[in-house]
Design a protein around this motif. Structure first.
Motif, PDB file in Angstrom:
ATOM      1  N   TYR A 154       0.816  -1.217   0.000  1.00 29.53           N
ATOM      2  CA  TYR A 154       0.000   0.000   0.000  1.00 29.53           C
ATOM      3  C   TYR A 154       0.850   1.268   0.000  1.00 29.53           C
ATOM      4  O   TYR A 154       0.316   2.372   0.163  1.00 29.53           O
ATOM      5  CB  TYR A 154      -0.958   0.000   1.188  1.00 29.53           C
ATOM      6  CG  TYR A 154      -2.028  -1.065   1.081  1.00 29.53           C
ATOM      7  CD1 TYR A 154      -2.954  -1.034   0.043  1.00 29.53           C
ATOM      8  CD2 TYR A 154      -2.104  -2.102   1.991  1.00 29.53           C
ATOM      9  CE1 TYR A 154      -3.925  -2.007  -0.080  1.00 29.53           C
ATOM     10  CE2 TYR A 154      -3.071  -3.090   1.880  1.00 29.53           C
ATOM     11  CZ  TYR A 154      -3.986  -3.040   0.843  1.00 29.53           C
ATOM     12  OH  TYR A 154      -4.949  -4.012   0.728  1.00 29.53           O
ATOM     13  N   ARG A 155       2.148   1.130  -0.192  1.00 27.05           N
ATOM     14  CA  ARG A 155       3.020   2.303  -0.195  1.00 27.05           C
ATOM     15  C   ARG A 155       2.554   3.353  -1.201  1.00 27.05           C
ATOM     16  O   ARG A 155       2.384   4.531  -0.870  1.00 27.05           O
ATOM     17  CB  ARG A 155       4.457   1.885  -0.527  1.00 27.05           C
ATOM     18  CG  ARG A 155       5.411   3.043  -0.748  1.00 27.05           C
ATOM     19  CD  ARG A 155       6.734   2.561  -1.336  1.00 27.05           C
ATOM     20  NE  ARG A 155       7.642   3.662  -1.566  1.00 27.05           N
ATOM     21  CZ  ARG A 155       7.655   4.408  -2.664  1.00 27.05           C
ATOM     22  NH1 ARG A 155       6.778   4.169  -3.632  1.00 27.05           N
ATOM     23  NH2 ARG A 155       8.526   5.388  -2.794  1.00 27.05           N
ATOM     24  N   ASP A 156       2.342   2.941  -2.453  1.00 25.73           N
ATOM     25  CA  ASP A 156       1.958   3.897  -3.493  1.00 25.73           C
ATOM     26  C   ASP A 156       0.564   4.470  -3.238  1.00 25.73           C
ATOM     27  O   ASP A 156       0.306   5.633  -3.551  1.00 25.73           O
ATOM     28  CB  ASP A 156       2.011   3.225  -4.870  1.00 25.73           C
ATOM     29  CG  ASP A 156       3.437   2.861  -5.268  1.00 25.73           C
ATOM     30  OD1 ASP A 156       4.377   3.389  -4.649  1.00 25.73           O
ATOM     31  OD2 ASP A 156       3.603   2.031  -6.185  1.00 25.73           O
ATOM     32  N   MET A 157      -0.322   3.672  -2.672  1.00 29.82           N
ATOM     33  CA  MET A 157      -1.663   4.153  -2.368  1.00 29.82           C
ATOM     34  C   MET A 157      -1.618   5.269  -1.325  1.00 29.82           C
ATOM     35  O   MET A 157      -2.313   6.291  -1.447  1.00 29.82           O
ATOM     36  CB  MET A 157      -2.549   2.997  -1.889  1.00 29.82           C
ATOM     37  CG  MET A 157      -4.002   3.373  -1.665  1.00 29.82           C
ATOM     38  SD  MET A 157      -5.021   1.949  -1.210  1.00 29.82           S
ATOM     39  CE  MET A 157      -5.190   1.122  -2.804  1.00 29.82           C
ATOM     40  N   PHE A 158      -0.801   5.074  -0.303  1.00 32.71           N
ATOM     41  CA  PHE A 158      -0.645   6.134   0.695  1.00 32.71           C
ATOM     42  C   PHE A 158      -0.042   7.382   0.061  1.00 32.71           C
ATOM     43  O   PHE A 158      -0.478   8.501   0.337  1.00 32.71           O
ATOM     44  CB  PHE A 158       0.226   5.652   1.860  1.00 32.71           C
ATOM     45  CG  PHE A 158      -0.561   5.065   2.993  1.00 32.71           C
ATOM     46  CD1 PHE A 158      -0.994   5.860   4.041  1.00 32.71           C
ATOM     47  CD2 PHE A 158      -0.888   3.719   3.004  1.00 32.71           C
ATOM     48  CE1 PHE A 158      -1.732   5.331   5.088  1.00 32.71           C
ATOM     49  CE2 PHE A 158      -1.625   3.171   4.043  1.00 32.71           C
ATOM     50  CZ  PHE A 158      -2.053   3.982   5.098  1.00 32.71           C
ATOM     51  N   HIS A 159       0.966   7.195  -0.777  1.00 37.30           N
ATOM     52  CA  HIS A 159       1.606   8.338  -1.424  1.00 37.30           C
ATOM     53  C   HIS A 159       0.601   9.129  -2.255  1.00 37.30           C
ATOM     54  O   HIS A 159       0.609  10.368  -2.235  1.00 37.30           O
ATOM     55  CB  HIS A 159       2.754   7.846  -2.314  1.00 37.30           C
ATOM     56  CG  HIS A 159       3.317   8.908  -3.210  1.00 37.30           C
ATOM     57  ND1 HIS A 159       4.207   9.855  -2.770  1.00 37.30           N
ATOM     58  CD2 HIS A 159       3.100   9.175  -4.529  1.00 37.30           C
ATOM     59  CE1 HIS A 159       4.513  10.672  -3.780  1.00 37.30           C
ATOM     60  NE2 HIS A 159       3.866  10.268  -4.852  1.00 37.30           N
ATOM     61  N   ARG A 160      -0.261   8.422  -2.946  1.00 39.28           N
ATOM     62  CA  ARG A 160      -1.188   9.094  -3.861  1.00 39.28           C
ATOM     63  C   ARG A 160      -2.389   9.703  -3.148  1.00 39.28           C
ATOM     64  O   ARG A 160      -2.774  10.845  -3.441  1.00 39.28           O
ATOM     65  CB  ARG A 160      -1.668   8.095  -4.920  1.00 39.28           C
ATOM     66  CG  ARG A 160      -2.702   8.661  -5.879  1.00 39.28           C
ATOM     67  CD  ARG A 160      -2.984   7.720  -7.032  1.00 39.28           C
ATOM     68  NE  ARG A 160      -1.800   7.529  -7.862  1.00 39.28           N
ATOM     69  CZ  ARG A 160      -1.793   6.880  -9.026  1.00 39.28           C
ATOM     70  NH1 ARG A 160      -2.910   6.350  -9.484  1.00 39.28           N
ATOM     71  NH2 ARG A 160      -0.687   6.760  -9.713  1.00 39.28           N
ATOM     72  N   TYR A 161      -2.978   8.966  -2.218  1.00 39.57           N
ATOM     73  CA  TYR A 161      -4.235   9.426  -1.624  1.00 39.57           C
ATOM     74  C   TYR A 161      -4.078  10.090  -0.252  1.00 39.57           C
ATOM     75  O   TYR A 161      -4.934  10.880   0.154  1.00 39.57           O
ATOM     76  CB  TYR A 161      -5.213   8.252  -1.496  1.00 39.57           C
ATOM     77  CG  TYR A 161      -5.689   7.726  -2.819  1.00 39.57           C
ATOM     78  CD1 TYR A 161      -6.715   8.360  -3.524  1.00 39.57           C
ATOM     79  CD2 TYR A 161      -5.106   6.597  -3.395  1.00 39.57           C
ATOM     80  CE1 TYR A 161      -7.148   7.889  -4.748  1.00 39.57           C
ATOM     81  CE2 TYR A 161      -5.532   6.105  -4.621  1.00 39.57           C
ATOM     82  CZ  TYR A 161      -6.554   6.761  -5.292  1.00 39.57           C
ATOM     83  OH  TYR A 161      -6.980   6.280  -6.509  1.00 39.57           O
ATOM     84  N   TYR A 162      -2.999   9.769   0.454  1.00 39.17           N
ATOM     85  CA  TYR A 162      -2.830  10.319   1.802  1.00 39.17           C
ATOM     86  C   TYR A 162      -1.412  10.880   1.954  1.00 39.17           C
ATOM     87  O   TYR A 162      -0.619  10.401   2.770  1.00 39.17           O
ATOM     88  CB  TYR A 162      -3.105   9.226   2.853  1.00 39.17           C
ATOM     89  CG  TYR A 162      -4.444   8.556   2.659  1.00 39.17           C
ATOM     90  CD1 TYR A 162      -5.631   9.257   2.835  1.00 39.17           C
ATOM     91  CD2 TYR A 162      -4.519   7.210   2.259  1.00 39.17           C
ATOM     92  CE1 TYR A 162      -6.864   8.649   2.629  1.00 39.17           C
ATOM     93  CE2 TYR A 162      -5.748   6.597   2.064  1.00 39.17           C
ATOM     94  CZ  TYR A 162      -6.916   7.322   2.242  1.00 39.17           C
ATOM     95  OH  TYR A 162      -8.137   6.711   2.049  1.00 39.17           O
ATOM     96  N   PRO A 163      -1.082  11.917   1.185  1.00 44.32           N
ATOM     97  CA  PRO A 163       0.287  12.455   1.204  1.00 44.32           C
ATOM     98  C   PRO A 163       0.681  13.089   2.536  1.00 44.32           C
ATOM     99  O   PRO A 163       1.876  13.298   2.774  1.00 44.32           O
ATOM    100  CB  PRO A 163       0.262  13.499   0.081  1.00 44.32           C
ATOM    101  CG  PRO A 163      -1.181  13.891  -0.051  1.00 44.32           C
ATOM    102  CD  PRO A 163      -1.958  12.640   0.236  1.00 44.32           C
ATOM    103  N   GLU A 164      -0.287  13.393   3.398  1.00 42.24           N
ATOM    104  CA  GLU A 164       0.041  13.985   4.695  1.00 42.24           C
ATOM    105  C   GLU A 164       0.481  12.931   5.716  1.00 42.24           C
ATOM    106  O   GLU A 164       0.848  13.267   6.846  1.00 42.24           O
ATOM    107  CB  GLU A 164      -1.161  14.759   5.241  1.00 42.24           C
ATOM    108  CG  GLU A 164      -1.511  15.978   4.394  1.00 42.24           C
ATOM    109  CD  GLU A 164      -2.637  16.789   5.001  1.00 42.24           C
ATOM    110  OE1 GLU A 164      -2.603  17.032   6.220  1.00 42.24           O
ATOM    111  OE2 GLU A 164      -3.558  17.184   4.260  1.00 42.24           O
ATOM    112  N   VAL A 165       0.442  11.665   5.329  1.00 45.99           N
ATOM    113  CA  VAL A 165       0.899  10.568   6.192  1.00 45.99           C
ATOM    114  C   VAL A 165       2.303  10.151   5.760  1.00 45.99           C
ATOM    115  O   VAL A 165       2.553   9.945   4.575  1.00 45.99           O
ATOM    116  CB  VAL A 165      -0.046   9.349   6.108  1.00 45.99           C
ATOM    117  CG1 VAL A 165       0.433   8.239   7.040  1.00 45.99           C
ATOM    118  CG2 VAL A 165      -1.479   9.763   6.416  1.00 45.99           C
ATOM    119  N   THR A 166       3.207  10.033   6.706  1.00 44.84           N
ATOM    120  CA  THR A 166       4.537   9.503   6.416  1.00 44.84           C
ATOM    121  C   THR A 166       4.468   7.990   6.522  1.00 44.84           C
ATOM    122  O   THR A 166       4.363   7.436   7.617  1.00 44.84           O
ATOM    123  CB  THR A 166       5.582  10.055   7.404  1.00 44.84           C
ATOM    124  OG1 THR A 166       5.605  11.485   7.312  1.00 44.84           O
ATOM    125  CG2 THR A 166       6.962   9.502   7.086  1.00 44.84           C
TER     126      THR A 166
END
Length: 358
Positions: A154-166
């Motif tokens: 889910y790395r790319d999913m977090f990057h794309r949809y939740y950029p405020e999460v590290t």
């Protein structure tokens, strides 16, 4: 913690939030382990069970029975209304895994769950998650400004949809936000690490160790990196970048690969770098390195060639540089990775041969 204290202390309540996309392994694994804390170990050692120390409840939005993944029936103990309007709140909520394909859109899938989790967090309840459960916490806005983990895919999913999460794709258990009342666990088997944490937090060190002995629970001290595989969905919206992705997948070992991709794209270097990162979530050189390391991992799993030969085959003439980069990305040296996964491969091959008909 003494036995007399165990006999009189208030039982902490752990709510397991589940849905139709939750795996039975996580839901019932957590339930089975947490409900036995304080009881099963003395039964095995002394022959007599003692008091269960945790009140574990399966929860969903309306409290009605449902089937989780695999059509496994679930009968919740409570719905959200049972923890509202001045009623007793749980001490902790575990958002169980809620599977979503890596190519799907994660937003707005669980509006009632997100609203309830925000209420619980505001009331001081500890929130935790397993695997894709952290996507629900992210969609609720509760991970903004936090470091968190989930399954490495889910790395790319977090990057794309939740950029405020590290997003920490290596961590098996992330405690970076526990001072904000949030703990996240990685891939599904990391529920072991989360269960150990919850038992230690609410029941004490001794009960955590005893429970681990009963269930042969283990931590994942190496994190997720040794198991992670590079995800490479092709981006069709940017034809130039998609063409470069397809080309580099077959030519990652060439010299100056980024320059070759820039020339192939017909774009300026800065424009290419910006569009490549926006499309893939990687800088161009990080993408190439990830491809090379992924190929090296597969070679190490099946090949006995010297590490220097494998390094050269994937594009690194300097074996020392390759070793440093491999350790940084994978968390193990090439030799340690080879030993770990060739042992697993040998075991799997033995098991496969043993089940063949004579």
């Amino acid at each position: 913690m003494t036995e007399s204290t165990d006999a009189t202390r208030r039982r902490s309540t752990i709510a397991l939030l589940a849905s139709t996309e939750t795996s039975a392994m996580v839901l019932y694994g957590l339930y089975d382990v947490l409900t036995t804390v304080g009881a099963v170990y003395p039964e095995l050692v002394k022959g007599a069970p003692e008091r269960e120390l945790l009140d574990v409840r399966i929860v969903n939005a309306d409290g009605r029975p449902f089937s989780c993944a695999g059509d496994i029936p679930v009968r919740p103990h409570a719905g959200f209304a049972d923890f509202r309007n001045g009623k007793t709140l749980p001490d902790a909520v575990v958002v169980c895994d809620m599977y979503i394909a890596v190519t799907a859109t994660p937003t707005a899938r669980y509006p009632r769950e997100c609203a309830w989790l925000r209420e619980m967090h505001a009331a001081g309840v500890l929130l935790s998650s397993v695997c894709s459960g952290s996507l629900v916490l992210a969609d609720a806005g509760l991970l903004n400004g936090c470091e968190a983990t989930a399954h490495w895919a889910y790395r790319d999913m977090f990057h794309r949809y939740y950029p405020e999460v590290t997003f920490l794709d290596n961590a098996a258990l992330c405690l970076k936000a526990q001072d904000r009342g949030i703990v996240t666990a990685g891939a599904v088997s990391a529920w072991h690490d989360l269960a150990f944490y919850l038992i230690a937090r609410y029941c004490g060190y001794r009960h955590a160790i005893d429970t681990a002995k009963v269930f042969l629970m283990t931590d994942h001290v190496e994190g997720q990196s040794p198991y992670a595989v590079m995800t490479r969905p092709m981006e069709v919206k940017d034809a130039a970048i998609a063409d470069c992705q397809a080309w580099i997948a077959e030519n990652y070992q060439v010299e100056r690969p980024v320059e070759s991709m820039i020339d192939r794209s017909g774009l300026g270097a800065r424009t290419f770098a910006r569009r490549f990162r926006a499309t893939t979530g990687y800088t161009p050189i990080d993408y190439v390195q990830a491809l090379r390391i992924e190929e090296a991992k597969q070679e190490l799993e099946r090949d006995q060639r010297p590490v220097e030969d494998i390094a050269a085959a994937v594009g690194y003439e300097d074996g020392s540089s390759f070793r440093r980069l491999f350790k940084k990305r994978v968390g193990l040296t090439p030799a340690a990775y080879r030993k770990k996964f060739q042992n697993l491969a040998a075991m799997a091959n033995t098991y496969a041969l043993n089940r063949q008909p004579s």
